[in-house]
Design a protein around this motif. Structure first.
Motif, PDB file in Angstrom:
ATOM      1  N   LYS A 171      50.722  33.297  51.320  1.00 27.32           N
ATOM      2  CA  LYS A 171      51.116  34.170  52.590  1.00 27.32           C
ATOM      3  C   LYS A 171      51.599  32.974  53.379  1.00 27.32           C
ATOM      4  N   GLY A 172      51.602  31.745  53.590  1.00 30.24           N
ATOM      5  CA  GLY A 172      51.095  30.588  53.869  1.00 30.24           C
ATOM      6  C   GLY A 172      50.760  29.972  54.289  1.00 30.24           C
ATOM      7  N   ASN A 173      49.338  30.172  53.836  1.00 32.13           N
ATOM      8  CA  ASN A 173      48.134  29.080  54.213  1.00 32.13           C
ATOM      9  C   ASN A 173      47.515  28.899  52.897  1.00 32.13           C
ATOM     10  N   PRO A 174      47.128  27.699  52.378  1.00 30.89           N
ATOM     11  CA  PRO A 174      46.398  26.965  52.004  1.00 30.89           C
ATOM     12  C   PRO A 174      45.231  27.978  51.161  1.00 30.89           C
ATOM     13  N   VAL A 175      45.327  27.592  49.619  1.00 28.90           N
ATOM     14  CA  VAL A 175      43.879  28.299  48.761  1.00 28.90           C
ATOM     15  C   VAL A 175      43.456  26.896  48.106  1.00 28.90           C
ATOM     16  N   THR A 176      42.695  27.174  47.832  1.00 26.71           N
ATOM     17  CA  THR A 176      41.744  26.269  46.596  1.00 26.71           C
ATOM     18  C   THR A 176      42.114  27.141  45.293  1.00 26.71           C
ATOM     19  N   GLN A 177      42.431  26.021  44.287  1.00 23.33           N
ATOM     20  CA  GLN A 177      42.820  25.791  42.926  1.00 23.33           C
ATOM     21  C   GLN A 177      41.255  25.592  42.188  1.00 23.33           C
ATOM     22  N   ILE A 178      41.039  26.386  41.289  1.00 24.51           N
ATOM     23  CA  ILE A 178      39.802  25.991  40.611  1.00 24.51           C
ATOM     24  C   ILE A 178      40.629  26.380  39.102  1.00 24.51           C
ATOM     25  N   GLY A 179      40.446  24.987  38.455  1.00 22.85           N
ATOM     26  CA  GLY A 179      40.637  24.260  37.097  1.00 22.85           C
ATOM     27  C   GLY A 179      41.924  23.119  37.766  1.00 22.85           C
ATOM     28  N   ARG A 180      42.311  22.671  36.572  1.00 21.07           N
ATOM     29  CA  ARG A 180      43.639  21.331  36.442  1.00 21.07           C
ATOM     30  C   ARG A 180      44.524  22.171  35.564  1.00 21.07           C
ATOM     31  N   ASP A 181      45.962  21.143  36.600  1.00 26.06           N
ATOM     32  CA  ASP A 181      47.103  21.807  36.179  1.00 26.06           C
ATOM     33  C   ASP A 181      47.521  21.437  34.762  1.00 26.06           C
ATOM     34  N   LEU A 182      47.921  22.916  33.565  1.00 22.66           N
ATOM     35  CA  LEU A 182      48.053  22.311  31.916  1.00 22.66           C
ATOM     36  C   LEU A 182      49.317  21.057  32.578  1.00 22.66           C
ATOM     37  N   LYS A 183      49.502  20.449  31.108  1.00 22.95           N
ATOM     38  CA  LYS A 183      51.086  20.074  31.236  1.00 22.95           C
ATOM     39  C   LYS A 183      51.533  20.338  29.344  1.00 22.95           C
ATOM     40  N   VAL A 184      52.382  20.141  29.811  1.00 24.92           N
ATOM     41  CA  VAL A 184      53.450  20.692  28.835  1.00 24.92           C
ATOM     42  C   VAL A 184      53.241  19.287  27.578  1.00 24.92           C
ATOM     43  N   GLY A 185      53.004  20.015  26.389  1.00 20.99           N
ATOM     44  CA  GLY A 185      52.353  19.604  25.219  1.00 20.99           C
ATOM     45  C   GLY A 185      51.017  19.715  24.579  1.00 20.99           C
ATOM     46  N   GLY A 235      41.582  31.779  34.283  1.00 12.36           N
ATOM     47  CA  GLY A 235      41.966  31.698  35.418  1.00 12.36           C
ATOM     48  C   GLY A 235      41.212  29.787  35.830  1.00 12.36           C
ATOM     49  N   GLU A 236      40.246  29.445  35.358  1.00 12.54           N
ATOM     50  CA  GLU A 236      39.801  28.093  36.065  1.00 12.54           C
ATOM     51  C   GLU A 236      40.641  27.264  34.562  1.00 12.54           C
ATOM     52  N   ALA A 237      40.443  28.005  33.323  1.00  7.93           N
ATOM     53  CA  ALA A 237      40.926  27.076  32.617  1.00  7.93           C
ATOM     54  C   ALA A 237      42.767  26.670  31.948  1.00  7.93           C
ATOM     55  N   TYR A 238      43.266  27.897  32.889  1.00  6.31           N
ATOM     56  CA  TYR A 238      44.794  27.675  33.199  1.00  6.31           C
ATOM     57  C   TYR A 238      45.545  27.332  34.201  1.00  6.31           C
ATOM     58  N   ALA A 268      47.315  25.132  24.642  1.00  2.34           N
ATOM     59  CA  ALA A 268      46.686  26.005  25.146  1.00  2.34           C
ATOM     60  C   ALA A 268      45.212  25.978  25.471  1.00  2.34           C
ATOM     61  N   PRO A 269      44.190  26.460  26.015  1.00  2.00           N
ATOM     62  CA  PRO A 269      43.155  26.868  25.788  1.00  2.00           C
ATOM     63  C   PRO A 269      42.922  28.204  25.164  1.00  2.00           C
ATOM     64  N   GLU A 270      42.229  28.343  24.635  1.00  2.00           N
ATOM     65  CA  GLU A 270      41.844  29.142  24.474  1.00  2.00           C
ATOM     66  C   GLU A 270      40.555  29.877  25.803  1.00  2.00           C
ATOM     67  N   PHE A 271      41.470  31.515  25.624  1.00  2.00           N
ATOM     68  CA  PHE A 271      40.344  32.999  26.483  1.00  2.00           C
ATOM     69  C   PHE A 271      40.195  34.431  25.823  1.00  2.00           C
ATOM     70  N   ALA A 327      47.142  32.830  40.731  1.00  2.00           N
ATOM     71  CA  ALA A 327      48.004  32.710  41.263  1.00  2.00           C
ATOM     72  C   ALA A 327      48.791  32.690  40.001  1.00  2.00           C
ATOM     73  N   ARG A 328      50.200  32.618  40.779  1.00  7.26           N
ATOM     74  CA  ARG A 328      50.989  33.068  39.629  1.00  7.26           C
ATOM     75  C   ARG A 328      51.550  31.526  39.545  1.00  7.26           C
ATOM     76  N   ALA A 329      52.334  31.820  38.342  1.00  6.17           N
ATOM     77  CA  ALA A 329      52.591  31.429  37.665  1.00  6.17           C
ATOM     78  C   ALA A 329      53.304  32.078  36.104  1.00  6.17           C
ATOM     79  N   ILE A 330      53.913  30.744  35.106  1.00  8.44           N
ATOM     80  CA  ILE A 330      54.436  31.347  33.888  1.00  8.44           C
ATOM     81  C   ILE A 330      54.137  29.710  32.805  1.00  8.44           C
ATOM     82  N   PHE A 331      53.595  30.532  31.704  1.00  7.86           N
ATOM     83  CA  PHE A 331      53.519  29.340  30.518  1.00  7.86           C
ATOM     84  C   PHE A 331      54.052  29.971  29.118  1.00  7.86           C
ATOM     85  N   VAL A 332      53.925  28.780  28.906  1.00 12.29           N
ATOM     86  CA  VAL A 332      54.964  29.699  27.474  1.00 12.29           C
ATOM     87  C   VAL A 332      54.130  28.450  26.472  1.00 12.29           C
TER      88      VAL A 332
END
Length: 166
Positions: free
Chosen positions: A7-21, A114-117, A24-27, A128-133
């Motif tokens: 809602k416009g306020n910064p929050v802290t991401q746990i984990g790192r961004d995944l990249k194409v290629g 959440g942390e792995a992704y 995929a981390p197991e869950f 956080a909202r995200a989409i992965f294929v």
């Protein structure tokens, strides 16, 4: 790193961004009946992973409904909707809203998905909202991190990406 806001306020991401290629981390998540669900359970299928903060909020509701509608039009694509909601809440919401074409899964126990992704929000203990294929060989073929929690994902791009590898 994604720059998530709630809602416009910064929050802290746990984990790192995944990249194409990347692989995929197991869950290990919980299905609505509390049974464990892993990435390996759907190996050999394309997975469209729709990550939402909470299923019972307007944008998450719309996102889950949209992918539920699209699921029947996709061949060999499994749609997983993942949140930190309790499995019981997910089951109740799905039953009340006629949702049966997507599988809702819970990361409430430890937020390890959440942390792995890279979608865990430290301050809120939500995702956080995200989409992965993820393709049949468990490679990430599409990533969209939605920076603002109240914004919708690019549905068309995600569906196109899933169709491209199915």
């Amino acid at each position: 790193m994604a720059n998530f806001t709630w809602k416009g306020n910064p929050v802290t991401q746990i984990g790192r961004d995944l990249k194409v290629g990347e692989k995929a981390p197991e869950f290990n998540l919980l299905a609505n009946d509390l049974s464990p669900v892993t990435l390996a359970d759907s190996h050999g299928k394309v997975r469209l992973i729709s990550v939402i903060p909470s299923i019972d909020t307007p944008v998450c509701d719309a996102q889950t409904r949209r992918f539920n509608e699209e699921a029947s039009k996709l061949d060999n694509v499994e749609i997983l909707t993942i949140s930190a909601d309790l499995p019981f809440a997910q089951k109740s919401w799905c039953a009340a809203n006629g949702i049966g074409n997507v599988q809702t899964l819970s990361d409430h126990r430890d937020l390890l998905f959440g942390e792995a992704y890279g979608v865990a929000i430290q301050e809120l203990r939500l995702l956080a909202r995200a989409i992965f294929v993820v393709d049949k060989n468990d490679l990430v073929t599409y990533v969209e991190y939605i920076n603002e929690s109240t914004d919708h994902p690019n549905y068309e791009a995600a569906l196109k990406a899933a169709k491209a590898v199915s």
